[in-house]
Design an enzyme around this catalytic site. Sequence first.
Site, PDB file in Angstrom:
ATOM      1  NE  ARG A 145     -35.219  38.247 -49.751  1.00 17.14           N
ATOM      2  CZ  ARG A 145     -34.142  38.657 -50.470  1.00 17.14           C
ATOM      3  NH1 ARG A 145     -35.064  40.089 -51.158  1.00 17.14           N
ATOM      4  NH2 ARG A 145     -33.889  37.475 -51.002  1.00 17.14           N
TER       5      ARG A 145
ATOM      6  CG  HIS B 285     -38.161  40.798 -53.559  1.00 17.52           C
ATOM      7  ND1 HIS B 285     -37.788  41.920 -52.408  1.00 17.52           N
ATOM      8  CD2 HIS B 285     -38.799  41.829 -54.772  1.00 17.52           C
ATOM      9  CE1 HIS B 285     -38.324  42.629 -53.781  1.00 17.52           C
ATOM     10  NE2 HIS B 285     -38.813  42.830 -54.374  1.00 17.52           N
TER      11      HIS B 285
ATOM     12  CE1 TYR C 221     -31.701  37.670 -53.155  1.00 18.66           C
ATOM     13  CE2 TYR C 221     -31.569  36.596 -55.739  1.00 18.66           C
ATOM     14  CZ  TYR C 221     -32.199  37.355 -54.548  1.00 18.66           C
ATOM     15  OH  TYR C 221     -33.668  37.595 -53.241  1.00 18.66           O
TER      16      TYR C 221
HETATM   17  C1  LIG Z   1     -38.848  53.361 -57.592  1.00 22.12           C
HETATM   18  C2  LIG Z   1     -38.370  51.588 -57.082  1.00 22.12           C
HETATM   19  N1  LIG Z   1     -37.617  51.576 -57.920  1.00 22.12           N
HETATM   20  C3  LIG Z   1     -37.179  49.439 -57.492  1.00 22.12           C
HETATM   21  C4  LIG Z   1     -38.327  49.045 -57.519  1.00 22.12           C
HETATM   22  C5  LIG Z   1     -38.242  47.139 -57.708  1.00 22.12           C
HETATM   23  N2  LIG Z   1     -37.833  46.564 -56.403  1.00 22.12           N
HETATM   24  C6  LIG Z   1     -38.895  46.486 -55.358  1.00 22.12           C
HETATM   25  S1  LIG Z   1     -38.663  46.009 -54.387  1.00 22.12           S
HETATM   26  C7  LIG Z   1     -36.308  46.409 -54.443  1.00 22.12           C
HETATM   27  C8  LIG Z   1     -35.895  45.903 -53.266  1.00 22.12           C
HETATM   28  C9  LIG Z   1     -35.796  47.167 -51.906  1.00 22.12           C
HETATM   29  O1  LIG Z   1     -34.955  46.715 -50.995  1.00 22.12           O
HETATM   30  P1  LIG Z   1     -35.439  46.805 -49.772  1.00 22.12           P
HETATM   31  O2  LIG Z   1     -35.528  48.856 -50.268  1.00 22.12           O
HETATM   32  O3  LIG Z   1     -34.432  46.225 -48.881  1.00 22.12           O
HETATM   33  O4  LIG Z   1     -36.385  46.636 -48.762  1.00 22.12           O
HETATM   34  P2  LIG Z   1     -36.865  44.700 -48.768  1.00 22.12           P
HETATM   35  O5  LIG Z   1     -37.950  44.437 -49.937  1.00 22.12           O
HETATM   36  O6  LIG Z   1     -35.574  44.333 -48.622  1.00 22.12           O
HETATM   37  O7  LIG Z   1     -37.647  44.863 -48.200  1.00 22.12           O
HETATM   38  C10 LIG Z   1     -36.542  46.645 -55.741  1.00 22.12           C
HETATM   39  C11 LIG Z   1     -35.317  47.631 -56.244  1.00 22.12           C
HETATM   40  C12 LIG Z   1     -39.448  49.720 -56.956  1.00 22.12           C
HETATM   41  N3  LIG Z   1     -40.740  49.585 -56.147  1.00 22.12           N
HETATM   42  N4  LIG Z   1     -39.485  51.555 -56.989  1.00 22.12           N
END
Ligand SMILES: Cc1ncc(C[n+]2csc(CCOP(=O)(O)OP(=O)(O)O)c2C)c(N)n1
Lengths: 373, 373, 339, 339
Positions: free
Chosen positions: A268, A272, A281
């Site tokens: 990425r 985020h 971070y």
């Molecule tokens: C059940 C849930 N918990 C927490 C979140 C908050 N949240 C949004 S994105 C994220 C990180 C997701 O990481 P990843 O699965 O690696 O996907 P990326 O964002 O890297 O594409 C979090 C913790 C959420 N959307 N849903």
Amino acid sequence: MLRADVSPGRALPTHQQAEALQLVTPDGVRRDDPVYDPVIADVDDEKLLALYEDMVVVRRFDTEAVALQRQGQLGLWPPLLGQEAAQIGSARALRSDDFVFSSYRENGVAYCRGAQPADLMRVWRGTALAGWDPRAIGMATPQVMIGSQTLHATGYALGCVKDGVDSVAVAYFGDGATSKGDVHEAMVFAATFAAPVIFFCQNNQWAISEPVGLQAQRPIADRAAGYGIPGIRVDGNDVLAVLAAMRVALDRARGGEGPTFIEAVTYRMGPHTTSDDPTRYVDPSDKVEWAAKDPIARIERLLTARGALTDERAAAIKAKADTFATQMREGCYGLPTPEPLSVFEDVFVEPTPELERQRSQYAAYLAMFDEEA
Amino acid sequence: MLRADVSPGRALPTHQQAEALQLVTPDGVRRDDPVYDPVIADVDDEKLLALYEDMVVVRRFDTEAVALQRQGQLGLWPPLLGQEAAQIGSARALRSDDFVFSSYRENGVAYCRGAQPADLMRVWRGTALAGWDPRAIGMATPQVMIGSQTLHATGYALGCVKDGVDSVAVAYFGDGATSKGDVHEAMVFAATFAAPVIFFCQNNQWAISEPVGLQAQRPIADRAAGYGIPGIRVDGNDVLAVLAAMRVALDRARGGEGPTFIEAVTYRMGPHTTSDDPTRYVDPSDKVEWAAKDPIARIERLLTARGALTDERAAAIKAKADTFATQMREGCYGLPTPEPLSVFEDVFVEPTPELERQRSQYAAYLAMFDEEA
Amino acid sequence: MATIRTTQTLAAALNSGLRHALDDDPTVVLLGEDIGTLGGVFRVTDGLQRDFGPDRVMDTPLAEAGIMGVAVGLAYRGYRPVVEIQFDGFVYPAVDQLVTQVARIHYRTGGAVRMPITVRIPYGGGIGAVEHHSESPEAYFAHTPGLRVVTCASPQDAHTMIRQAIACDDPVVFFEPKRRYWVKGEVDESMHDVPLLDRARVVVEGTDVTLATYGPLVITARDAALAAQDEGLSVEVVDLRSLSPVDLDTLEVSVRKTGRLVVSHEAQGSGGLGAEIVASITDRCFDVLKAAPARVTGFDTPYPAAKVEEHFLPNLDRMLDAVDRVMGRQHSLTGWRAS
Amino acid sequence: MATIRTTQTLAAALNSGLRHALDDDPTVVLLGEDIGTLGGVFRVTDGLQRDFGPDRVMDTPLAEAGIMGVAVGLAYRGYRPVVEIQFDGFVYPAVDQLVTQVARIHYRTGGAVRMPITVRIPYGGGIGAVEHHSESPEAYFAHTPGLRVVTCASPQDAHTMIRQAIACDDPVVFFEPKRRYWVKGEVDESMHDVPLLDRARVVVEGTDVTLATYGPLVITARDAALAAQDEGLSVEVVDLRSLSPVDLDTLEVSVRKTGRLVVSHEAQGSGGLGAEIVASITDRCFDVLKAAPARVTGFDTPYPAAKVEEHFLPNLDRMLDAVDRVMGRQHSLTGWRAS
Ligand SMILES: Cc1ncc(C[n+]2csc(CCOP(=O)(O)OP(=O)(O)O)c2C)c(N)n1
Ligand SMILES: Cc1ncc(C[n+]2csc(CCOP(=O)(O)OP(=O)(O)O)c2C)c(N)n1
Ligand SMILES: [Mg+2]
Ligand SMILES: [Mg+2]
């Protein structure tokens, strides 16, 4: 002292650097692969150019969306910068009768499925909870609850089997999502029923601020074997390798051989979301390292070396990307704010008496302000 | 047609019959194992007799409990018949400062932890929701929600690390539980933080009426590797092998090497619970096959062959078992029905005003009947 | 300790409260997603991992059931876990562990095992967010015996109540009104003379109508009371603070004075906390009620898209309209009755 | 179709209803734990896998979130999944998929994707079971916009309503009163002249007090009405049938006649469905109410051990006591008031 080393800069722990399928090196050199080459034998320069174009368009509109957010036109945007190859390589392997269940970051996938420029804006501008009609483009509303969609994909895939068709469901999710129970349960169901579903994990090394080392101590693709699901680890910045892996998985699924798990190792490159501050971070040197593995640059090098990417062609691609971005911006501006009373619509197929009452009372309430004015 | 073959008689699909650690064959022959023999070098005949005695006692009181249920003294009982070795071999490897988080069927484990005869009756007679004070015997209230306790064990194990002690937490669960998201999340947490927890799965081939083939397409222990957790598959009807595997896992945990997953391959010889009717789904020939692998019989053969199990000793063991069973029966009869108003106790550490009100109103209500009478 | 007041945002007041809790009790441990290096997506835990180390302020895998279940295990071992759920909508994966474990283990074990777990949940709407980031799920937990449920409306309460919640031997679901994170106020960190965690508070005194609310809407209700004053109405605003148990005694005193009740919350109305409050107060105060209590709540729809969330959320005008209604005023905006 | 009545237990009436649904619509598919070979732990699906095959009556892995999420995917593909949750207490792992997905996908997609999922849940206590097998979690779902929630009290309703629920294009949470599975009654399978799924029904007419309840307690309420008659009281019993939406119109008509309301359910009182009904009816009928509506519910404790569950559950006497209370009778057993 707990043993998880999750300090910044450990974004890609050593144990995560297992071999991954790569067909085009970061320098743009095509590597031979006896297993996967036959799968992409049809991908000539013209087809590779198309993939390249897709990536350019997607990067272009992604950048535009970030700009729109910065200008206050969008509430939020989750950039996909750096993940173009993972998304294009996988999505372009699909047929229109396949079905995608994605997370929020897969705007490149949505583009491939046929989402219109304005469709990509709706949710992030806040004018609707969905950008498009899922059935119209074969892609569900991107999922915000991490991991939930993997089960939906599995269920959809079971439906395909019941229907006797060879359509395939694809679940897109991130490295963070692999920790969720739902993803596990999806893999259990998929394995048990040999569901034609592909678990496509974009391991972009981060779940917001959390490095993948907090979610997994082994390459994520290794999880698959324990379920009896084949796992493929692929260089997610190599569009050709991703395409190849996806085609293999699709063939298995269509042939009744059940699910496949693909881990696309990528990075990425942006925050985020536009709300995030990765300077808190991310080790800048990590970004430098990954910038050298850019998914677009390597194909550009390959195509240029082959003489396939002429200046003319490059200009045409750039123009197409700009046009899409412009359409997206205009589409964004043009999105109507929904009617206030739309809030009450579509809770059920037919509204309940109580909802009708609430709706008409609120209509009366709003009308009072009109009268007052 | 979906591919899961879950017809009765497929209780143990071929792919489940992978090699498992075995130190004593069903015929009672001690097999050498260069890796595991050193681990149990101290287990002389006397110690083996003790394990044998435990299994006999446990089978005896389990049978008694079934009888008590049939006589209407218990609401329900989940027999552990056939799983004595898995429970005794694992539980006897523990120290008193270790902590067990189990499911409902681990009454043999509870016995080893020090649960008193009447303690084992309380929940099933319906006089309390817990049989014992968890901290008093180092074992949590058996969990009814499938899989939940694996997370509790993981959290407890993290607490041990924080406290700087080398106590270990053990989570007991079944083959069915492995499908639950909670079990997955527990393994993710445990791996990430190298928690000193042992995931002890008794694969008894059934989750009520569902054969393990509905939950897993590979040996369950194979799941562990993908998390970076070592997995051991052990003959769950071989008390010595279970003890050995457990000791290895405990040593790893105490030494800071983190979690281990143990799959004890066994068979549920009885119904799921006394409410169940396994004739609807169990192929009788399966039971015959497994009866030949009985955990008690094989140790009996071994000890008898070695001359360690004399008639005298056998009689003493039987007497001990009978005594425990009798105490359990008497303990069962003797359990007082709780006071009506106990319903209101222990919702919070201190009752809320609203609960106090409900309690006193209900007390007044009950008192009215006394007055009427 | 001398009473020193500093101006803090509500988020900062939570942060300082957490800091005290970590300082005061070595068994306090924070768990959550992104709470460490990042300091939480709202920076409520900012600097805490740096100062207390990753053993006490733990970034966890992305798994809410896991976080909650691990907290249970830690509590079994004698710890006092403080769990962060990143947004309201993400509590659902943890509901099973919360409802069947956290809430019941004390009861299940006949008091032998306590679950002093605090679950911090930024909640509520009005921030223009995407789906699952604007919800008010408090009623689910208020209906769950064994859980205490609280929320705060001011920096002072945020600070005091988070410390009380963590010190409480029962599990506490602590809702943080996220759209008020940046509200500033004076905070006294001395913990002298603080109200109990389960008490409501009259924040504006009045005589005509009792307006009971909590969390993000307390500020709105104060504004409504001010506006009503201009119309010659005296509105008493009660900040409930504790949503389970509800401090019905304080509310009853107020309604016995005013004879009229309006309850407001962002959560959907049907089966919401307002229903419980209306039912309980009707039971207690039937003899003095001059009108049926009114509810001003989110509608019975899922939380809508950001551009129309203002049409879902209660606001000052809808509160005033309800006040007019229970006053029987002809010029109430709509004069509507639920029937 | 000729109107043929047969005597069936409530469980058998559900079974025959499911059989019709499977016969009538090839997109109907049943999913759950132990519903196939075993026919369900209560035998409600007995014989269905044998007759419709394992593709339509699917035993699933032991994973409730998985079952619910897979049902969502099947619905996306055009199927009409009927999910069995084995016992009430095991619905919590599925709450996330139910609340954030099943309930919202129609809204989320602006009506483009329907979720015609039926979630069957045997519920309620009184069967002497161990923990998690005796619960009444209906309020959680009634507070969740986008879900219909219903329950049945008689074999006829069981049969009719399960077929209506499956045919309904909205998701329906279908609570089955497990301790009444063995109650027998006449069942007409013709589906002629059946009440709508969301309508309440007056099952005993009366003039003094309206006693509203649902599911397992309808039989208890009928008995209470009979007993009250002996004391010269005329109790009207309303079987709510639909818990979300509640048929407030039918209830209002009744309360306008009687002027008094008692609501009863097994679920814990605080934040339970009774609160919503009392609040709504107070709003609609304030002018005619002669007394504050009363609630007779489970207490605000977790479900207790089997040997004392009778002290948790509402029963005939507690219902009569509440009837006396709203009648203002001196000889009410306790004469208690909530305050
Ligand atoms: C059940 C849930 N918990 C927490 C979140 C908050 N949240 C949004 S994105 C994220 C990180 C997701 O990481 P990843 O699965 O690696 O996907 P990326 O964002 O890297 O594409 C979090 C913790 C959420 N959307 N849903
Ligand atoms: C969350 C949950 N879902 C369903 C059940 C009902 N149930 C009780 S035992 C059981 C089967 C468990 O099988 P397994 O994990 O293999 O343990 P075993 O009974 O074989 O010891 C089921 C489905 C439950 N207790 N909890
Ligand atoms: Mg990621
Ligand atoms: Mg089993």
